[in-house]
Motif scaffolding. Structure first.
Motif, PDB file in Angstrom:
ATOM      1  N   LYS A  65      15.727 -18.823 -26.161  1.00 37.80           N
ATOM      2  CA  LYS A  65      15.839 -17.919 -27.343  1.00 37.80           C
ATOM      3  C   LYS A  65      14.477 -18.074 -28.029  1.00 37.80           C
ATOM      4  CE  LYS A  65      18.310 -16.853 -31.390  1.00 37.80           C
ATOM      5  NZ  LYS A  65      19.510 -17.019 -32.399  1.00 37.80           N
ATOM      6  N   LEU A  66      13.789 -19.475 -28.308  1.00 42.71           N
ATOM      7  CA  LEU A  66      12.725 -19.838 -29.005  1.00 42.71           C
ATOM      8  C   LEU A  66      11.567 -19.285 -28.445  1.00 42.71           C
ATOM      9  CD1 LEU A  66      13.408 -23.686 -29.988  1.00 42.71           C
ATOM     10  CD2 LEU A  66      13.218 -21.637 -31.704  1.00 42.71           C
ATOM     11  N   LEU A  67      11.448 -19.345 -27.290  1.00 45.13           N
ATOM     12  CA  LEU A  67      10.304 -18.880 -26.147  1.00 45.13           C
ATOM     13  C   LEU A  67      10.190 -17.380 -26.255  1.00 45.13           C
ATOM     14  CD1 LEU A  67       7.779 -19.818 -24.886  1.00 45.13           C
ATOM     15  CD2 LEU A  67       9.098 -19.739 -22.672  1.00 45.13           C
ATOM     16  N   VAL A  68      11.485 -16.610 -26.110  1.00 45.77           N
ATOM     17  CA  VAL A  68      11.536 -15.147 -26.145  1.00 45.77           C
ATOM     18  C   VAL A  68      11.016 -14.418 -27.495  1.00 45.77           C
ATOM     19  CG1 VAL A  68      13.012 -13.051 -26.062  1.00 45.77           C
ATOM     20  CG2 VAL A  68      13.251 -14.874 -24.273  1.00 45.77           C
ATOM     21  N   SER A  69      11.424 -15.153 -28.592  1.00 42.82           N
ATOM     22  CA  SER A  69      11.032 -15.000 -29.815  1.00 42.82           C
ATOM     23  C   SER A  69       9.415 -14.777 -29.675  1.00 42.82           C
ATOM     24  CB  SER A  69      11.518 -15.618 -30.877  1.00 42.82           C
ATOM     25  OG  SER A  69      13.122 -15.641 -30.984  1.00 42.82           O
ATOM     26  N   TYR A  70       8.956 -16.259 -29.494  1.00 39.92           N
ATOM     27  CA  TYR A  70       7.291 -16.302 -29.439  1.00 39.92           C
ATOM     28  C   TYR A  70       6.813 -15.155 -28.599  1.00 39.92           C
ATOM     29  CZ  TYR A  70       3.006 -18.735 -28.341  1.00 39.92           C
ATOM     30  OH  TYR A  70       1.575 -19.197 -28.155  1.00 39.92           O
ATOM     31  N   ALA A  71       7.314 -14.897 -27.422  1.00 42.27           N
ATOM     32  CA  ALA A  71       6.766 -14.083 -26.496  1.00 42.27           C
ATOM     33  C   ALA A  71       6.524 -12.721 -27.158  1.00 42.27           C
ATOM     34  CB  ALA A  71       7.378 -13.969 -25.340  1.00 42.27           C
ATOM     35  N   PHE A  72       7.771 -12.132 -27.648  1.00 44.48           N
ATOM     36  CA  PHE A  72       7.954 -10.872 -28.464  1.00 44.48           C
ATOM     37  C   PHE A  72       7.198 -10.651 -29.600  1.00 44.48           C
ATOM     38  CE2 PHE A  72      11.885  -9.399 -25.852  1.00 44.48           C
ATOM     39  CZ  PHE A  72      11.128  -9.354 -24.776  1.00 44.48           C
ATOM     40  N   GLU A  73       7.169 -11.520 -30.628  1.00 46.44           N
ATOM     41  CA  GLU A  73       6.640 -11.594 -31.977  1.00 46.44           C
ATOM     42  C   GLU A  73       5.404 -12.045 -32.197  1.00 46.44           C
ATOM     43  OE1 GLU A  73       9.698 -13.720 -34.288  1.00 46.44           O
ATOM     44  OE2 GLU A  73      11.667 -12.444 -33.526  1.00 46.44           O
ATOM     45  N   GLU A  74       4.921 -13.142 -31.293  1.00 45.54           N
ATOM     46  CA  GLU A  74       3.640 -13.760 -31.430  1.00 45.54           C
ATOM     47  C   GLU A  74       2.715 -13.062 -30.497  1.00 45.54           C
ATOM     48  OE1 GLU A  74       2.546 -15.847 -33.932  1.00 45.54           O
ATOM     49  OE2 GLU A  74       4.627 -15.365 -34.721  1.00 45.54           O
ATOM     50  N   LEU A  75       3.208 -12.934 -29.191  1.00 44.39           N
ATOM     51  CA  LEU A  75       2.106 -12.720 -28.177  1.00 44.39           C
ATOM     52  C   LEU A  75       2.272 -11.220 -27.933  1.00 44.39           C
ATOM     53  CD1 LEU A  75       2.828 -15.502 -25.439  1.00 44.39           C
ATOM     54  CD2 LEU A  75       1.135 -15.378 -27.156  1.00 44.39           C
ATOM     55  N   HIS A  76       3.199 -10.567 -28.420  1.00 39.63           N
ATOM     56  CA  HIS A  76       3.479  -9.111 -28.277  1.00 39.63           C
ATOM     57  C   HIS A  76       3.727  -8.513 -26.869  1.00 39.63           C
ATOM     58  CE1 HIS A  76       3.044  -9.066 -32.686  1.00 39.63           C
ATOM     59  NE2 HIS A  76       1.762  -9.531 -32.277  1.00 39.63           N
ATOM     60  N   LEU A  77       4.423  -9.542 -25.909  1.00 40.60           N
ATOM     61  CA  LEU A  77       4.652  -9.216 -24.741  1.00 40.60           C
ATOM     62  C   LEU A  77       5.727  -7.879 -24.805  1.00 40.60           C
ATOM     63  CD1 LEU A  77       4.787 -12.542 -22.786  1.00 40.60           C
ATOM     64  CD2 LEU A  77       2.951 -10.667 -22.850  1.00 40.60           C
ATOM     65  N   HIS A  78       5.994  -7.262 -23.718  1.00 38.65           N
ATOM     66  CA  HIS A  78       6.616  -5.998 -23.634  1.00 38.65           C
ATOM     67  C   HIS A  78       8.132  -6.504 -22.914  1.00 38.65           C
ATOM     68  CE1 HIS A  78       8.325  -2.315 -21.509  1.00 38.65           C
ATOM     69  NE2 HIS A  78       8.390  -2.029 -22.950  1.00 38.65           N
ATOM     70  N   ARG A  79       7.791  -7.315 -21.827  1.00 40.10           N
ATOM     71  CA  ARG A  79       8.790  -7.422 -20.601  1.00 40.10           C
ATOM     72  C   ARG A  79       8.430  -8.896 -20.241  1.00 40.10           C
ATOM     73  NH1 ARG A  79      11.362  -4.019 -16.923  1.00 40.10           N
ATOM     74  NH2 ARG A  79      11.785  -4.815 -15.001  1.00 40.10           N
TER      75      ARG A  79
END
Length: 180
Positions: free
Chosen positions: A115-129
């Protein structure tokens, strides 16, 4: 990144002894989930070199590896989680990988780490998938992803060589719908 139970610490060379300790104490347990490891893998020199590579890949934005510790107990690694093989541009995607110390499974720690890493990936890194592959027999890992709203996109036949055997894996995906 952290919550009140765990924290995710980025790769740094000071983790080498802890990382070696993690792999030594989980050597037998991890055999069912990983490629066959050489004896060299279980050396401090090897782990230092692995960390140097992770630090370089972090700077290059192609891998973001984190080490899981209990909040307030940073001296003992209980797991590893990372976004690997990141592709930017039109794809903006990564593969999720993770593993946990045998003594800490079934306590919710990995679900929290994802959950923490997905938030980082989507909110900070702006990954799509974010994609993850799970052995078909690994029900606990599959449950971690389901709890984090990953969806099943099918089976990848003979996907990875795990402990000397080509294993089928379930292809799980989470999409950042906020980008649409």
């Amino acid at each position: 990144m952290q919550n009140k139970y765990i924290q995710l610490v980025p790769a740094n060379l000071s983790l080498a002894n802890q990382l070696l300790d993690y792999y030594v104490r989980n050597r037998k347990f991890l055999e069912a989930f990983e490629p066959i490891r050489s004896e060299e893998f279980f050396s401090l020199e090897y782990q230092r070199e692995a960390l140097k590579k992770e630090i370089f890949e972090y700077k290059e934005k192609i891998t973001f590896r984190f080490y899981i510790t209990l909040t307030g107990y940073p001296q003992k690694l209980i797991g590893i989680i990372g976004l690997n093989n990141i592709v930017w541009g039109a794809f903006q995607s990564a593969f999720l990988g993770y593993k946990l110390d045998e003594r800490f499974i079934n306590k919710g720690y990995m679900s929290m780490a994802v959950k923490l890493l997905v938030s980082y990936a989507f909110e900070e890194l702006h990954l799509h998938r974010i994609e993850a592959k799970v052995k078909t027999k690994n029900k606990a890992s599959l449950r971690v992803l389901e709890k984090n709203d990953f969806i099943n996109e099918g089976i990848s036949k003979y996907y990875l060589n795990i402990n000397g055997i080509w294993e089928d894996h379930i292809h799980m995906v989470k999409i950042n719908y906020a980008m649409h």
